[in-house]
Design an enzyme around this catalytic site. Structure first.
Site: not given
Length: 540
Positions: A24, A74, A197, A268, A270, A467
């Site tokens: 990852d 991811s 966050r 998203r 998660d 990323h």
């Protein structure tokens, strides 16, 4: 009765597994400067890259169903790998709806607007305020503000989670400026709270963090700041607190009250689940809630089944995914990761399905309980490796999927030395996975879901915590019982591929048919070497 394949012939003895190892955040960048992967000690990966078929594939933008030049992530990466096709992602789906002015046509949004207007209640817009595009996008917030104005909602409060993880660490002021300018143009809206966050978007059951965000949103007696939002953020920077870790701050008297409406605009799931559960579930017990306002809650996407919320963009059903093909052929599969990436090798890899497939075994290894992973760059990689080795050497699984979180999770801290240590840890673990796979005459395919650790500083010299859009590696190490190459031929991996091509490649190695729905193509090319002229055959 499921169709049987030649792969089941190995059931008479130990099965030679195909092991998909996902690194990852392990992207590829040629330059060595600020590159934790190139700067780390990686003898195993270096040797494998030199000795075995390898290639680079795309893991961002249109190749994974995102806008051009949008970095991968991811969730998208694992979904694309598991699906074997490019799927239009929620970011694109929502953006297209807003761009075409179609929010007004969505029934549950209209119902919420009508209810708030009738009762003179407040609309609370809650979510991550940046253009990172991983968990949310600020354009979606702006679109919702325009929708609220058009619907005639007068009371609108924005509760902004600052990013600094999928965006530069000190970038929130530019996003708050966009929001404030939107308020001024539309004549509605106020910035009610700020919260990093780190507190509001935990996904590792650190409920003490979520509790701080919950208190900020619900406690009528929460202290009001005397400073402006810009002053608060500037002071935080002066104290070496970046956007991700900004302490919860209330700027106006607006908080969640009975009868109010709430739209959480993260798409998203998660990192949105825990907060939305604390707000909506009557049976919630992870911490004591002194205030439990009764709200009308809407989420842009489905965070989890059976939550008492209305969903604007329900999931689109997917079938003929890699895991389903394995299951339908009566084969066993094993998925393992530590806490931070467990949903990715299960829920996302299976196209958003929570329940395990028939024959699918899942194993979770707890992530270390540290504030940030630079404090423990090894994370739980050793325990994860040991459990995976046991699964490989059990001889019962045809497909094994393992995710190493270290390059991504430590890379997100922006700390170069710790990320190098994370990379070296994973490299050693790959060696152990390789040994166990070799013992079973299995095949090992190594790849990544997106880039991260190969870029540790941005052009401005500040730590790069987001990323990247860089390609990712693929290495294929054939096992004796899974060989495609043989007498008179050898294989290589073609160029020009993407993450959607991983599943077709694995199915070819497993000698299983590729469903028509899988529009990806195998990366394997066979080179005929029994004639004077090599003949390359692509396997599709």
């Amino acid at each position: 009765m499921p169709n049987k394949s030649s792969a089941t012939s190995m059931r008479s003895g130990h099965i030679a597994p195909v092991v998909l190892t996902i690194l990852d955040g392990w992207g590829h960048r040629e330059e060595n400067i600020n590159n934790a992967i190139n700067n780390a000690d990686t003898p195993v990966m270096d040797a494998l890259w030199q000795a075995y078929p390898h290639t680079l594939i795309e893991a961002s933008g249109a190749d994974v169903g995102l806008p051009d030049n949008q970095m991968g992530n991811s969730e998208v990466g694992h979904l694309t790998i598991g699906a074997g096709r490019i799927i239009q992602q929620e970011l694109v789906r929502i953006s297209n709806t807003i761009r075409s002015k179609k929010l007004d046509q969505i029934t549950n949004l209209s119902n919420l607007a009508n209810k708030l207007i009738e009762t003179d209640k407040t609309l609370h817009l809650v979510g991550l305020c940046s253009d990172g595009g991983v968990h949310s996008h600020i354009n979606h917030l702006c679109g919702l503000l325009e929708w609220a104005k058009n619907k005639g909602i007068q009371k609108v409060a924005v509760h902004a989670f600052t990013d600094g993880r999928d965006t530069p660490a000190k970038s929130s002021l530019q996003y708050l400026k966009i929001i404030k300018e939107k308020f001024e143009v539309l004549g509605i809206g106020e910035l009610a709270t700020l919260c990093g966050r780190y507190w509001s978007m935990d996904r590792d059951n650190r409920w003490e963090r979520i509790e701080k965000a919950y208190e900020l949103l619900t406690n009528p007696n929460y202290p009001l700041s005397e400073l402006s939002s810009d002053e608060i953020i500037t002071n935080s920077y002066d104290s070496s607190i970046t956007d991700e870790f900004l302490e919860p701050i209330r700027l106006t008297p607006s908080y969640l009250k009975d009868g109010d409406g709430l739209i959480m605009f993260n798409f998203r799931p998660d990192r949105a689940r825990q907060l939305i559960k604390s707000i909506t579930l009557p049976s919630f017990s992870e911490f004591k809630r002194k205030y439990q306002p009764q709200l009308n809650v809407v989420t842009l996407t489905q965070y989890e089944m059976d939550l008492p919320v209305s969903v604007v963009f329900p999931p689109e059903s997917l079938d003929n995914l890699l895991g389903q093909v394995i299951s339908e052929h009566g084969l066993l599969q094993y998925r393992t990761a530590e806490t931070e990436k467990y949903p990715h090798v299960t829920y996302f890899f299976n196209g958003g399905i929570e329940q395990p497939l028939p024959g699918e075994k899942r194993h979770l290894v707890p992530s270390p309980r540290v504030a940030t992973y630079d404090l423990s760059p090894e994370m739980s990689a050793e325990k994860l490796t040991k459990s995976c080795q046991e699964a490989i050497e059990s001889g019962i699984y045809s497909l094994i999927v393992i995710n190493y979180a270290n390059p991504d999770m430590v890379g997100h801290t922006g700390i170069h030395a710790a990320t190098k240590k994370a990379i070296s840890t994973v490299d050693k673990c790959i060696g152990k996975i390789l040994d166990s796979t070799g013992k079973m005459s299995g095949t090992l395919l190594i790849t990544a879901d997106h880039g991260n650790a190969e870029l540790m500083k941005g052009p401005d010299g500040e730590p790069w915590t987001a990323h990247t859009t860089n390609p990712v590696p693929v290495i294929l190490i054939e096992g004796e019982k899974r060989k495609i190459s043989g007498q008179g031929n050898q294989i290589r991996l073609r160029e020009g591929g993407g993450l959607a091509d991983i599943a077709p490649t694995l199915l070819e190695v497993l000698s299983l048919p590729k469903p028509d729905a899988m529009t990806g193509s195998s990366l394997i090319e066979t080179i005929q070497t029994n004639s004077k002229t090599n003949l390359v055959q692509q396997h599709v």
